[in-house]
Each structure stands twice: as structure tokens, then as C-alpha cells.
Write a protein that holds these residues in place. Structure first.
Motif, PDB file in Angstrom:
ATOM      1  N   ARG A  59     -14.760 -23.822   8.653  1.00 19.37           N
ATOM      2  CA  ARG A  59     -14.199 -22.466   8.521  1.00 19.37           C
ATOM      3  C   ARG A  59     -12.765 -22.427   9.035  1.00 19.37           C
ATOM      4  O   ARG A  59     -11.891 -21.770   8.476  1.00 19.37           O
ATOM      5  CB  ARG A  59     -15.052 -21.461   9.299  1.00 19.37           C
ATOM      6  N   PHE A  60     -12.533 -23.149  10.121  1.00 24.37           N
ATOM      7  CA  PHE A  60     -11.178 -23.241  10.676  1.00 24.37           C
ATOM      8  C   PHE A  60     -10.239 -23.883   9.640  1.00 24.37           C
ATOM      9  O   PHE A  60      -9.133 -23.386   9.396  1.00 24.37           O
ATOM     10  CB  PHE A  60     -11.213 -24.055  11.975  1.00 24.37           C
ATOM     11  N   LEU A  61     -10.706 -24.977   9.005  1.00 22.55           N
ATOM     12  CA  LEU A  61      -9.876 -25.625   7.973  1.00 22.55           C
ATOM     13  C   LEU A  61      -9.500 -24.607   6.903  1.00 22.55           C
ATOM     14  O   LEU A  61      -8.360 -24.551   6.445  1.00 22.55           O
ATOM     15  CB  LEU A  61     -10.644 -26.770   7.283  1.00 22.55           C
ATOM     16  N   GLU A  62     -10.502 -23.818   6.511  1.00 18.31           N
ATOM     17  CA  GLU A  62     -10.270 -22.824   5.456  1.00 18.31           C
ATOM     18  C   GLU A  62      -9.221 -21.808   5.884  1.00 18.31           C
ATOM     19  O   GLU A  62      -8.378 -21.407   5.092  1.00 18.31           O
ATOM     20  CB  GLU A  62     -11.593 -22.144   5.116  1.00 18.31           C
ATOM     21  N   SER A  63      -9.245 -21.441   7.169  1.00 15.36           N
ATOM     22  CA  SER A  63      -8.264 -20.458   7.652  1.00 15.36           C
ATOM     23  C   SER A  63      -6.843 -21.034   7.581  1.00 15.36           C
ATOM     24  O   SER A  63      -5.882 -20.312   7.311  1.00 15.36           O
ATOM     25  CB  SER A  63      -8.615 -19.981   9.062  1.00 15.36           C
ATOM     26  N   VAL A  64      -6.729 -22.352   7.810  1.00 15.75           N
ATOM     27  CA  VAL A  64      -5.385 -22.964   7.775  1.00 15.75           C
ATOM     28  C   VAL A  64      -4.894 -23.113   6.329  1.00 15.75           C
ATOM     29  O   VAL A  64      -3.700 -23.268   6.075  1.00 15.75           O
ATOM     30  CB  VAL A  64      -5.388 -24.336   8.527  1.00 15.75           C
ATOM     31  N   MET A  65      -5.824 -23.028   5.366  1.00 18.07           N
ATOM     32  CA  MET A  65      -5.432 -23.131   3.950  1.00 18.07           C
ATOM     33  C   MET A  65      -4.720 -21.873   3.454  1.00 18.07           C
ATOM     34  O   MET A  65      -4.121 -21.896   2.378  1.00 18.07           O
ATOM     35  CB  MET A  65      -6.683 -23.320   3.067  1.00 18.07           C
ATOM     36  N   SER A  66      -4.819 -20.793   4.218  1.00 19.55           N
ATOM     37  CA  SER A  66      -4.218 -19.533   3.764  1.00 19.55           C
ATOM     38  C   SER A  66      -2.725 -19.709   3.471  1.00 19.55           C
ATOM     39  O   SER A  66      -2.011 -20.383   4.220  1.00 19.55           O
ATOM     40  CB  SER A  66      -4.416 -18.482   4.863  1.00 19.55           C
ATOM     41  N   PRO A  67      -2.240 -19.070   2.388  1.00 21.10           N
ATOM     42  CA  PRO A  67      -0.805 -19.159   2.076  1.00 21.10           C
ATOM     43  C   PRO A  67       0.069 -18.567   3.199  1.00 21.10           C
ATOM     44  O   PRO A  67       1.262 -18.865   3.277  1.00 21.10           O
ATOM     45  CB  PRO A  67      -0.657 -18.333   0.789  1.00 21.10           C
ATOM     46  N   ASP A  68      -0.540 -17.758   4.078  1.00 18.86           N
ATOM     47  CA  ASP A  68       0.230 -17.175   5.199  1.00 18.86           C
ATOM     48  C   ASP A  68       0.564 -18.207   6.274  1.00 18.86           C
ATOM     49  O   ASP A  68       1.402 -17.966   7.138  1.00 18.86           O
ATOM     50  CB  ASP A  68      -0.571 -16.054   5.885  1.00 18.86           C
ATOM     51  N   ILE A  69      -0.155 -19.305   6.274  1.00 20.35           N
ATOM     52  CA  ILE A  69       0.093 -20.332   7.309  1.00 20.35           C
ATOM     53  C   ILE A  69       1.253 -21.220   6.860  1.00 20.35           C
ATOM     54  O   ILE A  69       1.222 -21.801   5.772  1.00 20.35           O
ATOM     55  CB  ILE A  69      -1.178 -21.199   7.559  1.00 20.35           C
ATOM     56  N   GLU A  70       2.256 -21.309   7.713  1.00 16.81           N
ATOM     57  CA  GLU A  70       3.469 -22.073   7.384  1.00 16.81           C
ATOM     58  C   GLU A  70       3.162 -23.568   7.279  1.00 16.81           C
ATOM     59  O   GLU A  70       2.283 -24.086   7.971  1.00 16.81           O
ATOM     60  CB  GLU A  70       4.546 -21.865   8.460  1.00 16.81           C
ATOM     61  N   TYR A  71       3.969 -24.251   6.470  1.00 17.17           N
ATOM     62  CA  TYR A  71       3.828 -25.697   6.282  1.00 17.17           C
ATOM     63  C   TYR A  71       3.881 -26.446   7.616  1.00 17.17           C
ATOM     64  O   TYR A  71       3.066 -27.331   7.877  1.00 17.17           O
ATOM     65  CB  TYR A  71       4.930 -26.165   5.325  1.00 17.17           C
ATOM     66  N   ALA A  72       4.829 -26.093   8.487  1.00 14.25           N
ATOM     67  CA  ALA A  72       4.986 -26.796   9.779  1.00 14.25           C
ATOM     68  C   ALA A  72       3.702 -26.696  10.607  1.00 14.25           C
ATOM     69  O   ALA A  72       3.317 -27.645  11.302  1.00 14.25           O
ATOM     70  CB  ALA A  72       6.165 -26.221  10.559  1.00 14.25           C
ATOM     71  N   VAL A  73       3.038 -25.543  10.514  1.00 10.17           N
ATOM     72  CA  VAL A  73       1.803 -25.326  11.279  1.00 10.17           C
ATOM     73  C   VAL A  73       0.670 -26.160  10.670  1.00 10.17           C
ATOM     74  O   VAL A  73      -0.057 -26.873  11.371  1.00 10.17           O
ATOM     75  CB  VAL A  73       1.439 -23.813  11.283  1.00 10.17           C
TER      76      VAL A  73
END
Ligand SMILES: Cc1ncc(CN)c(N)n1
Length: 222
Positions: A118-132
């Protein structure tokens, strides 16, 4: 901001305890000293297969971010090689599982695994910056690289039948892949705003916590 050129090194120093917790977990130390309980190993094999499958869209999302946000096209080449490695990994898990008599199709994901996916999925969001996102990707891979490489060092008593597993992530080529990911992350963090930097630091800590929980689950502690 001072010292922005090697953010990852700065954070690893600051969060050394949890980093060591993730890379020198008893599960790994038990492989290294030969005392691993094979039911724990089989549990790891089954659960990690689920995690690796969930990593495919995660890495695909990073590829998309690199394509949109990176100033260096070689980032995409490296991330693409990471995707190809996942393809090999999935095939490896299938053949390894049949060797150990583990039925992958009937594996029920444990809570720690579901939480991590689920955490991986949250990082897939387009709102999460590339650097993050690339910081998270580096941390996920680096924990496996450092953990399994430790099981192959001089003085280790890793059982013969587990050496191939340790080689998969502990080999020097994978070490180089992780160093390249870390360089990309550092390069983008160097240009990042303070807001993005704090998000990346939090993500790094979250990854390390999830990795510890994952090992705990494999050890049968939760
Ligand atoms: C839980 C976990 N973390 C990292 C990796 C390395 N891709 C993995 N296979 N599984």
C-alpha cells in the motif's frame, strides 16, 4: 542549504540505527550464521514474490516520472534496467518456489506485506515528486543489496542452498545498480526545495521501517 550535495549520506548518518536495523536484521544474520529456520526462508520466498510483483507498477511509475522530470536521459536507461531485473526476479521466484515446494498461487499476503505494498502504491501517485520517489526506490534496493551481500562476506556460514538467493541481490552488479540509483537520487535532491527534501527524508525512514517489519514477518515475529 549547506551540505546538500550528498543528502543520502547525511540521512544515513542521522538515521543509522534504523538503517542498521533494516540491513542487519536477525533474519539476515541467521542466514549468515547458518541458523536460519527453513520455514522462515520459505515464508520470505512466498511473501517476497507478492512484493516483487507489486514493485513492477511502482518502478513503472518512477520511469514515467523520470521521463517527465529528469534532465538526464540516462536515468531512464537505469530505471528500465531495474524493470528488466524485476522480470528476471519474477521468473526466479517461480522456479525457486517450485524447488522448495512453495505454492505461489495460494499465498495469502501478511499484514506487513499488504502495508508495504500500500505504501508503494502511495508513492506511485503523480503528486509525489521524482526526487522523493527515486529516493524510495534506492532505499528499497539498497536494503536488499546490503543485507544479502553481508551473507556472502568472508566468515559467513550461509547454507549452500541459500547462496544463490544471496547472490541475486548481493552480487557486485546489483551493488553498482544501487550506487547509480543513489547518484541519481543525490543529484535530484541537490536541486530540490526544502519541502521536497523533508518529504524525501520521511519516505526514506518509512521504507526502512517497512523493511524491518517485512523481515519481522518473515521471522514469524508478527
Ligand atoms: C521487501 C523487499 N524489499 C526489497 C526488495 C528488492 N527489490 C525486495 N525484493 N523485497
Amino acid at each position: 542549504m549547506e551540505g546538500k550535495s550528498e543528502m543520502i549520506a547525511t540521512w544515513l548518518k542521522k538515521h543509522r540505527l534504523i538503517y542498521t536495523g533494516a540491513t542487519r536484521h536477525p533474519f539476515i544474520l541467521n542466514i549468515r550464521d547458518g541458523s536460519i529456520d527453513l520455514s522462515s526462508f520459505k515464508r520470505w520466498l512466498a511473501q517476497d514474490y507478492i512484493f516483487v510483483r507489486a514493485s513492477v507498477p511502482f518502478v513503472a511509475s518512477i520511469l514515467l516520472k523520470a521521463w517527465k522530470e529528469s534532465d538526464d536521459s540516462s536515468d531512464m536507461d537505469l530505471i528500465l534496467s531495474g524493470m528488466a531485473a524485476l522480470n528476471d526476479e519474477i521468473a526466479w521466484f517461480k522456479s525457486e518456489a517450485s524447488k522448495w515446494g512453495v505454492a505461489l498461487h495460494s499465498v495469502v499476503p501478511h499484514k506487513a506485506n499488504l502495508d508495504y505494498c500500500r505504501f508503494l502504491e502511495s508513492v506511485m501517485s503523480p503528486d509525489i515528486e521524482y526526487a522523493v520517489a527515486i529516493t524510495a526506490f534506492w532505499a528499497i534496493e539498497a536494503v536488499y543489496q546490503e543485507s544479502f551481500a553481508h551473507c556472502l562476506e568472508d566468515g559467513s556460514r550461509t547454507p549452500e542452498e541459500l547462496k544463490e538467493t544471496c547472490q541475486r541481490w548481493g552480487n557486485t552488479g546489483f551493488g553498482q545498480f544501487c550506487r547509480s540509483l543513489r547518484n541519481i537520487a543525490n543529484r535530484h535532491l541537490e536541486k530540490a526545495s526544502d519541502d521536497v527534501l523533508s518529504k524525501a527524508e520521511v519516505i526514506l525512514i518509512r521504507v526502512l521501517e517497512h523493511e524491518v517489519e517485512f523481515w519481522n514477518m518473515c521471522s514469524g515475529e508478527i
